[in-house]
Enzyme design. Structure first.
Site, mmCIF file in Angstrom:
data_model
loop_
_atom_site.group_PDB
_atom_site.id
_atom_site.type_symbol
_atom_site.label_atom_id
_atom_site.label_comp_id
_atom_site.label_asym_id
_atom_site.label_seq_id
_atom_site.Cartn_x
_atom_site.Cartn_y
_atom_site.Cartn_z
ATOM 1 N N ASP A 111 0.923 -1.192 0.101
ATOM 2 C CA ASP A 111 -0.172 -0.047 0.030
ATOM 3 C C ASP A 111 1.100 1.192 -0.062
ATOM 4 O OD1 ASP A 111 -2.305 1.603 0.346
ATOM 5 O OD2 ASP A 111 -1.905 1.712 2.339
ATOM 6 N N ASP A 155 -0.214 4.988 1.140
ATOM 7 C CA ASP A 155 -0.486 6.028 2.021
ATOM 8 C C ASP A 155 -0.723 5.388 3.577
ATOM 9 O OD1 ASP A 155 -0.782 8.697 0.296
ATOM 10 O OD2 ASP A 155 -2.368 7.147 -0.516
#
Length: 225
Positions: A13, A15
């Site tokens: 991922d 953020d």
């Protein structure tokens, strides 16, 4: 995938996992709402963490009504976030460089699967000094269904040419963990703003404090690749 299975690819991922950007995004939401005369509580902004942009828009309308200036709000958030990033507020999370260097050492392919737009993804990676360190990037613009659907992770695994069960996913958000699990990918949670829950403990292979811990776990599993 058992604990002894080697890892042939890693899907990150972005953020809150690679970049310390979730707090900035929340701050930008609050700033934009305030400029439009609306109070945006932290818990409401936090509920949008890991959500695709289209779902975030639905949540705002559900909470503030059809008359809410939706476009102005999200345009304002983008402007505020841009300003924060330009001011140097965007940093990488603890252990990012160490983990990427480990993957380089063992020539392990890696991808990003993110709910952010392609523009924001590319720009933030460059600002953080991470541009060019990933073999593939799957943004919200590259899939028809965002997290928690499995598509972002399945697309990333396909782009790397590695079967999902041979990949490792790294996530901080609930929807990201749900997406990786739905794709049949073992996932480790590295919490950021959202604390682990019983559901997350059930869906994840492990929950660790930082990417430094991930590097320690991965090292013996890469040497056999």
């Amino acid at each position: 995938m058992s604990d002894n299975t080697t890892v042939n690819a890693v899907i990150f991922d972005m953020d809150g996992l690679l970049l310390d950007s979730e707090t900035l995004a929340m701050d930008a939401l609050v700033i934009s709402g305030r400029e439009l005369g609306y109070d945006m509580p932290d818990d409401f902004c936090q509920a949008m963490i890991g959500m695709p942009a289209d779902r975030c828009r639905e949540m705002v309308v559900e909470t503030y009504g059809e008359d809410f200036p939706l476009k102005a709000f999200f345009d304002g958030q983008e402007t505020a976030l841009h300003r924060l990033v330009e001011e140097g507020a965007l940093t990488t999370k603890k252990g990012v460089e160490k983990l990427l260097d480990l993957l380089d050492q063992h020539q392990i392919p890696r991808a990003i699967a993110t709910s952010s737009s392609r523009y924001r993804t590319d720009r933030h990676l460059e600002k953080a000094g991470l541009g060019g360190r990933f073999n593939a990037i799957v943004s919200r613009d590259d899939v028809s269904q965002g997290k928690p659907h499995a598509e972002p992770y399945l697309t990333a695994a396909k782009a790397l040419g590695v079967e999902p069960e041979r990949c490792l996913a790294l996530e901080d958000s609930y929807n990201g963990i749900r997406a990786a699990h739905a794709a049949g990918i073992r996932v480790i949670m590295v919490p950021d703003l959202l604390p682990p829950t019983d559901e997350m403990r059930e869906l994840t292979f492990d929950i660790v404090d930082s990417l430094e811990d991930v590097a320690k776990w991965l090292a013996p599993r890469l040497s056999a690749n």
